[in-house]
Design a protein around this motif. Sequence first.
Motif, PDB file in Angstrom:
ATOM      1  N   GLY A   1      53.130  25.124  53.080  1.00  0.00           N
ATOM      2  CA  GLY A   1      53.613  25.671  51.824  1.00  0.00           C
ATOM      3  C   GLY A   1      54.252  27.136  52.066  1.00  0.00           C
ATOM      4  O   GLY A   1      54.430  27.379  53.592  1.00  0.00           O
ATOM      5  N   LEU A   2      55.005  27.824  51.390  1.00  0.00           N
ATOM      6  CA  LEU A   2      55.068  28.314  51.454  1.00  0.00           C
ATOM      7  C   LEU A   2      54.613  30.086  52.202  1.00  0.00           C
ATOM      8  O   LEU A   2      53.051  30.330  51.379  1.00  0.00           O
ATOM      9  CB  LEU A   2      56.186  29.511  50.402  1.00  0.00           C
ATOM     10  CG  LEU A   2      57.121  28.509  49.587  1.00  0.00           C
ATOM     11  CD1 LEU A   2      57.785  28.661  48.554  1.00  0.00           C
ATOM     12  CD2 LEU A   2      58.859  28.278  50.291  1.00  0.00           C
ATOM     13  N   TYR A   3      55.438  31.109  52.267  1.00  0.00           N
ATOM     14  CA  TYR A   3      54.703  32.194  52.735  1.00  0.00           C
ATOM     15  C   TYR A   3      53.406  33.103  51.222  1.00  0.00           C
ATOM     16  O   TYR A   3      55.185  32.999  50.506  1.00  0.00           O
ATOM     17  CB  TYR A   3      55.176  33.399  53.411  1.00  0.00           C
ATOM     18  CG  TYR A   3      55.654  33.293  55.080  1.00  0.00           C
ATOM     19  CD1 TYR A   3      53.797  33.410  55.635  1.00  0.00           C
ATOM     20  CD2 TYR A   3      56.187  33.173  55.759  1.00  0.00           C
ATOM     21  CE1 TYR A   3      54.037  33.572  57.114  1.00  0.00           C
ATOM     22  CE2 TYR A   3      56.639  32.861  57.053  1.00  0.00           C
ATOM     23  CZ  TYR A   3      55.103  33.374  57.183  1.00  0.00           C
ATOM     24  OH  TYR A   3      55.739  33.104  59.446  1.00  0.00           O
ATOM     25  N   ARG A   4      52.312  33.226  51.118  1.00  0.00           N
ATOM     26  CA  ARG A   4      52.136  33.955  49.896  1.00  0.00           C
ATOM     27  C   ARG A   4      51.356  35.842  50.284  1.00  0.00           C
ATOM     28  O   ARG A   4      50.375  35.156  51.474  1.00  0.00           O
ATOM     29  CB  ARG A   4      51.594  32.965  48.549  1.00  0.00           C
ATOM     30  CG  ARG A   4      52.491  31.743  48.227  1.00  0.00           C
ATOM     31  CD  ARG A   4      53.186  32.585  46.843  1.00  0.00           C
ATOM     32  NE  ARG A   4      53.586  31.864  46.028  1.00  0.00           N
ATOM     33  CZ  ARG A   4      55.164  31.434  47.466  1.00  0.00           C
ATOM     34  NH1 ARG A   4      55.366  32.664  47.829  1.00  0.00           N
ATOM     35  NH2 ARG A   4      55.929  30.623  46.305  1.00  0.00           N
ATOM     36  N   GLU A   5      50.447  36.075  49.265  1.00  0.00           N
ATOM     37  CA  GLU A   5      50.116  37.102  49.681  1.00  0.00           C
ATOM     38  C   GLU A   5      48.353  36.612  50.422  1.00  0.00           C
ATOM     39  O   GLU A   5      48.079  37.613  50.119  1.00  0.00           O
ATOM     40  CB  GLU A   5      50.095  38.177  48.549  1.00  0.00           C
ATOM     41  CG  GLU A   5      51.437  38.664  48.601  1.00  0.00           C
ATOM     42  CD  GLU A   5      51.665  40.224  46.947  1.00  0.00           C
ATOM     43  OE1 GLU A   5      50.335  40.333  46.328  1.00  0.00           O
ATOM     44  OE2 GLU A   5      52.290  40.927  47.026  1.00  0.00           O
ATOM     45  N   SER A   6      48.152  35.641  48.882  1.00  0.00           N
ATOM     46  CA  SER A   6      46.821  34.873  49.014  1.00  0.00           C
ATOM     47  C   SER A   6      46.661  33.269  49.594  1.00  0.00           C
ATOM     48  O   SER A   6      48.188  32.777  49.716  1.00  0.00           O
ATOM     49  CB  SER A   6      45.866  35.065  48.037  1.00  0.00           C
ATOM     50  OG  SER A   6      46.740  34.515  47.100  1.00  0.00           O
ATOM     51  N   VAL A   7      45.368  33.165  50.209  1.00  0.00           N
ATOM     52  CA  VAL A   7      44.693  31.607  50.900  1.00  0.00           C
ATOM     53  C   VAL A   7      44.840  30.897  49.974  1.00  0.00           C
ATOM     54  O   VAL A   7      45.844  30.103  49.624  1.00  0.00           O
ATOM     55  CB  VAL A   7      43.695  31.805  51.785  1.00  0.00           C
ATOM     56  CG1 VAL A   7      43.824  30.318  52.167  1.00  0.00           C
ATOM     57  CG2 VAL A   7      44.098  32.492  52.702  1.00  0.00           C
ATOM     58  N   ALA A   8      44.314  31.061  48.193  1.00  0.00           N
ATOM     59  CA  ALA A   8      44.975  30.242  47.534  1.00  0.00           C
ATOM     60  C   ALA A   8      46.227  29.854  46.696  1.00  0.00           C
ATOM     61  O   ALA A   8      46.606  28.618  46.943  1.00  0.00           O
ATOM     62  CB  ALA A   8      43.854  30.926  46.343  1.00  0.00           C
ATOM     63  N   ASP A   9      46.511  30.203  46.787  1.00  0.00           N
ATOM     64  CA  ASP A   9      48.669  31.143  46.360  1.00  0.00           C
ATOM     65  C   ASP A   9      48.857  29.735  47.284  1.00  0.00           C
ATOM     66  O   ASP A   9      49.878  29.132  46.813  1.00  0.00           O
ATOM     67  CB  ASP A   9      49.199  32.281  45.962  1.00  0.00           C
ATOM     68  CG  ASP A   9      48.303  32.571  45.343  1.00  0.00           C
ATOM     69  OD1 ASP A   9      48.242  32.070  43.751  1.00  0.00           O
ATOM     70  OD2 ASP A   9      48.865  34.077  44.774  1.00  0.00           O
ATOM     71  N   ALA A  10      49.199  30.305  48.903  1.00  0.00           N
ATOM     72  CA  ALA A  10      49.375  29.194  49.867  1.00  0.00           C
ATOM     73  C   ALA A  10      49.118  28.328  49.958  1.00  0.00           C
ATOM     74  O   ALA A  10      50.119  27.478  49.832  1.00  0.00           O
ATOM     75  CB  ALA A  10      49.053  30.543  51.726  1.00  0.00           C
ATOM     76  N   ALA A  11      48.605  27.595  49.590  1.00  0.00           N
ATOM     77  CA  ALA A  11      47.985  26.542  49.969  1.00  0.00           C
ATOM     78  C   ALA A  11      48.354  26.077  48.407  1.00  0.00           C
ATOM     79  O   ALA A  11      48.622  24.296  48.097  1.00  0.00           O
ATOM     80  CB  ALA A  11      46.673  26.592  49.501  1.00  0.00           C
ATOM     81  N   ALA A  12      48.071  26.472  47.470  1.00  0.00           N
ATOM     82  CA  ALA A  12      49.102  26.063  46.130  1.00  0.00           C
ATOM     83  C   ALA A  12      50.616  25.051  46.618  1.00  0.00           C
ATOM     84  O   ALA A  12      50.176  24.806  45.952  1.00  0.00           O
ATOM     85  CB  ALA A  12      48.842  26.812  44.743  1.00  0.00           C
ATOM     86  N   SER A  13      50.914  26.115  46.695  1.00  0.00           N
ATOM     87  CA  SER A  13      52.145  25.871  46.748  1.00  0.00           C
ATOM     88  C   SER A  13      52.836  24.897  47.955  1.00  0.00           C
ATOM     89  O   SER A  13      53.958  24.501  47.989  1.00  0.00           O
ATOM     90  CB  SER A  13      52.949  26.985  47.792  1.00  0.00           C
ATOM     91  OG  SER A  13      52.601  27.494  49.138  1.00  0.00           O
ATOM     92  N   THR A  14      51.745  24.279  48.884  1.00  0.00           N
ATOM     93  CA  THR A  14      52.323  23.299  49.758  1.00  0.00           C
ATOM     94  C   THR A  14      52.046  21.362  48.665  1.00  0.00           C
ATOM     95  O   THR A  14      52.347  21.260  49.522  1.00  0.00           O
ATOM     96  CB  THR A  14      50.617  23.013  50.431  1.00  0.00           C
ATOM     97  OG1 THR A  14      49.493  22.344  49.667  1.00  0.00           O
ATOM     98  CG2 THR A  14      50.171  23.910  51.867  1.00  0.00           C
ATOM     99  N   GLU A  15      52.259  22.015  47.333  1.00  0.00           N
ATOM    100  CA  GLU A  15      52.183  20.802  46.510  1.00  0.00           C
ATOM    101  C   GLU A  15      53.251  20.938  46.095  1.00  0.00           C
ATOM    102  O   GLU A  15      54.307  18.843  45.682  1.00  0.00           O
ATOM    103  CB  GLU A  15      50.784  21.242  45.592  1.00  0.00           C
ATOM    104  CG  GLU A  15      49.853  21.311  45.265  1.00  0.00           C
ATOM    105  CD  GLU A  15      49.602  19.420  45.990  1.00  0.00           C
ATOM    106  OE1 GLU A  15      49.698  18.565  45.692  1.00  0.00           O
ATOM    107  OE2 GLU A  15      48.505  19.469  46.861  1.00  0.00           O
TER     108      GLU A  15
END
Length: 256
Positions: free
Chosen positions: A237-251
Amino acid sequence: MSARRAVSARRALFVPAALALGAALTLTACGPDGGDAAQPAKPARTTPAAPGAAAPAAPAAQPTAGAPAPAAPATAAPAGGGSARPKTPVVPATGGGAGTGGDEAYAYTHPCKADKLTVKVTTRAGSPDQRVIEVHNQSAAYCGLSYYPLVSLGSSKAPGHGGDLSPLVPGGLGGPPAYPLAPGKSTYAVVDLNPGSGGVADVDELDVLPDDQMPNSDTRNFPLGAGAKVGKQPKLGLYRESVADAAASTETAGRS
């Protein structure tokens, strides 16, 4: 004529003559050409002062012996004739200078340096197949990263990285030219090692390059740990400010 009358006649003639002679002598003594007559003193001639000129100063009084000398008068600044000496100029805040840490716009033109970053890889809590990549900015200024790190999966025993597996990444990206990382802050990216079925053997290492413009020598190597399962198509996934947002971007990985 008798003698008495003759004397009287001569006396009568002498008196007017004597008076006339005395008047002539008086005129000669007072005339302009008389050498011996005293001339009256002429007044001293002065030149009239020009309009607006100051009167001549009186001679300064000599100080008495033992008396303190008078202080010199202070010189007044001419009214309206000039400006005061400027103080040290104060530089206005611009919101984006290197000395103050910059801002997001500053990060777009100042890539992060590898020696100013720390990189950690941990297993995401509750998701044993996901790894969290944390990149922390140790510097005092903003810097820019690529949208996601460069990641490869391979064997720590392999002589080279020719056989490494690269995860799928998000496509169709746009927006700012870089991901801005504030000073003293961290950003996160998540790798899903096995989002599908199947698996790849002999993969026990995760290699991370924080920015795609950095040289390969700045790559960091992290062991996956015992029991890690790596599928044929891992996702990043993309760089994000939180782990949850980063995990969601892997989709979004693998989508154009």
